[in-house]
Design an enzyme around this catalytic site. Sequence first.
Site, PDB file in Angstrom:
ATOM      1  N   CYS A  77       0.811  -1.223   0.000  1.00 32.22           N
ATOM      2  CA  CYS A  77       0.000   0.000   0.000  1.00 32.22           C
ATOM      3  C   CYS A  77       0.841   1.268   0.000  1.00 32.22           C
ATOM      4  CB  CYS A  77      -0.939   0.012   1.194  1.00 32.22           C
ATOM      5  SG  CYS A  77      -2.157  -1.317   1.163  1.00 32.22           S
ATOM      6  N   HIS A 103      -9.099   3.955  -1.316  1.00 29.04           N
ATOM      7  CA  HIS A 103      -7.732   3.443  -1.155  1.00 29.04           C
ATOM      8  C   HIS A 103      -7.313   2.682  -2.415  1.00 29.04           C
ATOM      9  CE1 HIS A 103      -4.139   1.817   0.401  1.00 29.04           C
ATOM     10  NE2 HIS A 103      -4.623   0.922   1.249  1.00 29.04           N
ATOM     11  N   CYS A 142       0.398   1.962   6.746  1.00 25.77           N
ATOM     12  CA  CYS A 142       0.752   0.564   6.933  1.00 25.77           C
ATOM     13  C   CYS A 142       0.839  -0.121   5.574  1.00 25.77           C
ATOM     14  CB  CYS A 142      -0.262  -0.129   7.821  1.00 25.77           C
ATOM     15  SG  CYS A 142      -1.963  -0.047   7.216  1.00 25.77           S
ATOM     16  N   GLY A 153       1.378  -4.153   3.500  1.00 28.05           N
ATOM     17  CA  GLY A 153       1.319  -5.599   3.578  1.00 28.05           C
ATOM     18  C   GLY A 153       2.663  -6.218   3.924  1.00 28.05           C
TER      19      GLY A 153
END
Length: 390
Positions: free
Chosen positions: A91, A346, A376, A378
């Site tokens: 992300c 997102h 954050c 993955g």
Amino acid sequence: MRDAVIVDAVRTPVGKGKPGGALSGIHPTDLSAHVLKAVAERTRLDPGSVDDVIWGCVSQVGEQAGSIGRYAVLAAGWPEHVPGLTVDRQCGSSQQAVHLAAAGIIAGQCDIVVAGGVESMSRVPMGATRAGGQFGKPYGPLVAERYDHYVFNQGIGAEMIAEEFALNRAELDQHALDSHARAARATDEGRFAGQIAPVTVIDDEGRERVFDTDEGVRRGGSLEALAGLKTPFKEDGVVSAGNASQISDGAAALLLTTSEIAARHGWTPLARFHTGVVTGVDPVTMLKGPIPATAMALRRSGLSLDDIGAYEINEAFASVSLGWQRQTGADYERMNPNGGAMALGHPLGGSGARLMTTLVHHMKDRGIRYGLQSMCEGGGMANATVLELL
């Protein structure tokens, strides 16, 4: 010593990442080209002077395969000598793209770089790269053994974070309502107008229309309505579709160079790239990375949280951003003041650049000297960036 400055930042409006979403009819390479052309037009940039295009994208398969960063350059009609690099830090891919661009500029390896990213989740569904296990599974046996064969799951991680920080369902749902209310207010007040490059799309009846407003913002929600949604990751849990980020389509681009080169081109930079860091955390809880990443960024920058006038903390789940706020003691009103991913969406590989675009324009509009962004990622990672207004 060379510095790195952001000359301009532009994004598409964010579309719903499903068939029929406003941007679902546009190939992600063309969507990328749209913001490349927009940033060039807005700054009168000669595309031939660009040393590199660094592009974030998570699901690099199908329409997003083959180094979409390079194909975006070609789709934009830029000279063939302009290269393109595609980055995957999950992300945070396009936030990492900006970090790489700034590092290359400061090191003197390049002078002018466009960094950003894209994700078309309507056309390349999340998880598509795993191909249904046709080519095996990710992680491998050594990682599986290290974590007792636990299957990493962000939703379950979000539930774990909510439990760790004692966040109840009503608090998470209220955070989601706040995100939508802030995004609606920002839209109504025209705060996004200077950062959005409208996209011409074709509607269901085959007519052209201009898409210029983020599609996922909901108005008039209530705690009662959100409380009725299921919690798919845990029975009697607290994480629902209503307090999680939206599946989306979108792209964003930032033009970076040095202060000296900007002056030669007649550009007035928006902000200086002050500090950039990345760190890793436990991949089981996975989403707590912004907390140590923020601490690292503040330590390296020599700043305190009180020095930061605005924070963009990606709302992958309400428990992530609200947990970050609880742990750091940050001012809730300074966090995602124009709404976050629960409202605006997102688009994975484009989100880091979208957040930074929103942040730098907010800093400029409000005269905020320092801004911080973290998200954050993955696998248990997080980037954090500090920008300084110029």
